[in-house]
Design an enzyme around this catalytic site. Structure first.
Site, mmCIF file in Angstrom:
data_model
loop_
_atom_site.group_PDB
_atom_site.id
_atom_site.type_symbol
_atom_site.label_atom_id
_atom_site.label_comp_id
_atom_site.label_asym_id
_atom_site.label_seq_id
_atom_site.Cartn_x
_atom_site.Cartn_y
_atom_site.Cartn_z
ATOM 1 N N SER A 54 0.804 -1.228 0.000
ATOM 2 C CA SER A 54 0.000 0.000 0.000
ATOM 3 C C SER A 54 0.834 1.273 0.000
ATOM 4 O O SER A 54 0.373 2.317 -0.466
ATOM 5 C CB SER A 54 -0.945 0.002 1.202
ATOM 6 O OG SER A 54 -0.216 -0.142 2.413
ATOM 7 N N GLY A 91 -2.168 -4.167 0.884
ATOM 8 C CA GLY A 91 -2.368 -5.392 1.644
ATOM 9 C C GLY A 91 -1.462 -6.532 1.260
ATOM 10 O O GLY A 91 -1.514 -7.604 1.869
ATOM 11 N N ASN A 119 3.347 -5.641 5.845
ATOM 12 C CA ASN A 119 2.167 -6.417 6.232
ATOM 13 C C ASN A 119 2.545 -7.752 6.873
ATOM 14 O O ASN A 119 1.805 -8.268 7.709
ATOM 15 C CB ASN A 119 1.259 -6.641 5.015
ATOM 16 C CG ASN A 119 0.589 -5.358 4.553
ATOM 17 O OD1 ASN A 119 -0.005 -4.636 5.343
ATOM 18 N ND2 ASN A 119 0.726 -5.055 3.277
ATOM 19 N N ASP A 200 -4.340 6.995 10.100
ATOM 20 C CA ASP A 200 -4.104 5.621 10.539
ATOM 21 C C ASP A 200 -2.688 5.417 11.078
ATOM 22 O O ASP A 200 -2.380 4.385 11.670
ATOM 23 C CB ASP A 200 -4.393 4.626 9.417
ATOM 24 C CG ASP A 200 -3.521 4.828 8.178
ATOM 25 O OD1 ASP A 200 -2.519 5.579 8.240
ATOM 26 O OD2 ASP A 200 -3.836 4.217 7.136
ATOM 27 N N HIS A 203 0.107 5.063 6.713
ATOM 28 C CA HIS A 203 0.291 5.466 5.317
ATOM 29 C C HIS A 203 0.584 6.967 5.199
ATOM 30 O O HIS A 203 -0.008 7.762 5.925
ATOM 31 C CB HIS A 203 -0.959 5.128 4.504
ATOM 32 C CG HIS A 203 -1.304 3.683 4.532
ATOM 33 N ND1 HIS A 203 -2.220 3.152 5.426
ATOM 34 C CD2 HIS A 203 -0.845 2.642 3.788
ATOM 35 C CE1 HIS A 203 -2.318 1.852 5.214
ATOM 36 N NE2 HIS A 203 -1.489 1.515 4.248
#
Length: 226
Positions: A54, A91, A119, A200, A203
């Site tokens: 991502s 992801g 991830n 978040d 990112h």
């Protein structure tokens, strides 16, 4: 008999008139084909493939605001003739990236920026497994004739010092054994910096993506050719 002959003659004349070609200038103009637009020349610049998750795909960003987009602008403004291709999937894990490495090979990139593994860490995947996948990803890219810049990442403090240490060391180990260039922390100057990260905390924002591109460009420049 005379009437029948006259009717037959009139019918032939009418049919002949119906099939007569209109040779007037107006008719020629109406049927003249429009010239085709010139073909768009193929982009033959060597490819830089940005391969990752991502952070590369640009999660939460508007189109044109990803780090590969910003990297393209940096290359252009610095006089480097390369075409940046964004091959990031949000992801994705090292296993997913390994499964789709052929998509990178098909572009025949001169350079591949490998940004993957975050991830894996967030999911607590064993470091040894992620390291093996990373090693294979780099090897596959290099076997296809591409130079490789490996970009590392870290994890939030709650994952524990031991696991985080092993995770960070994974990138250094793979880079030392097989990569052509190494960027230890792709979010350097971005992580926890005001306005650089989305809500978040994972990112980058658009300005953060620009800074990320600067980090990549600095590590990438020794591999570039003008």
């Amino acid at each position: 008999m005379v009437r029948l002959f006259s009717f037959f003659t009139l019918t032939l004349l009418l049919l002949g008139c119906g099939t007569q070609t209109d040779t007037s200038p107006k008719a020629e103009t109406a049927t003249k084909a429009e010239p085709l637009p010139p073909p768009v020349p193929a982009d033959t610049r060597p490819v830089i493939a940005c391969f990752g998750d991502s952070l590369t795909a640009g999660y939460g960003l508007e189109a044109g605001s990803t780090y590969p987009d910003a990297l393209q602008k940096l290359l252009d403004s610095s006089g480097y003739s390369y075409r940046v291709v964004n091959l990031g999937i949000s992801g994705d894990t090292t296993q997913g990236a390994l499964d789709r490495i052929q998509t990178v090979v098909e572009y025949a990139p001169k350079i591949t920026v490998v940004e993957i593994g975050g991830n894996d860490g967030l999911r607590g995947i064993p470091v040894a497994r992620s390291r093996d996948n990373l090693t294979q990803i780099v090897a596959r890219a290099k076997n296809a004739g591409s130079k490789v810049l490996l970009a590392g990442i870290t994890l939030p403090p709650n994952y524990g010092r031991e696991y985080i240490g092993q995770f960070e060391q994974m990138y250094a180990t793979v880079a030392k054994s097989s990569a052509d260039a190494f960027l230890p922390f792709v979010l350097d100057g971005i992580w926890n910096a005001k306005g650089m990260m989305q809500n978040d905390g994972i990112h980058p924002t658009a300005p953060g993506a620009e800074r990320m591109a600067q980090n990549v460009f600095k590590a990438l420049e020794p591999l570039l050719e003008k």
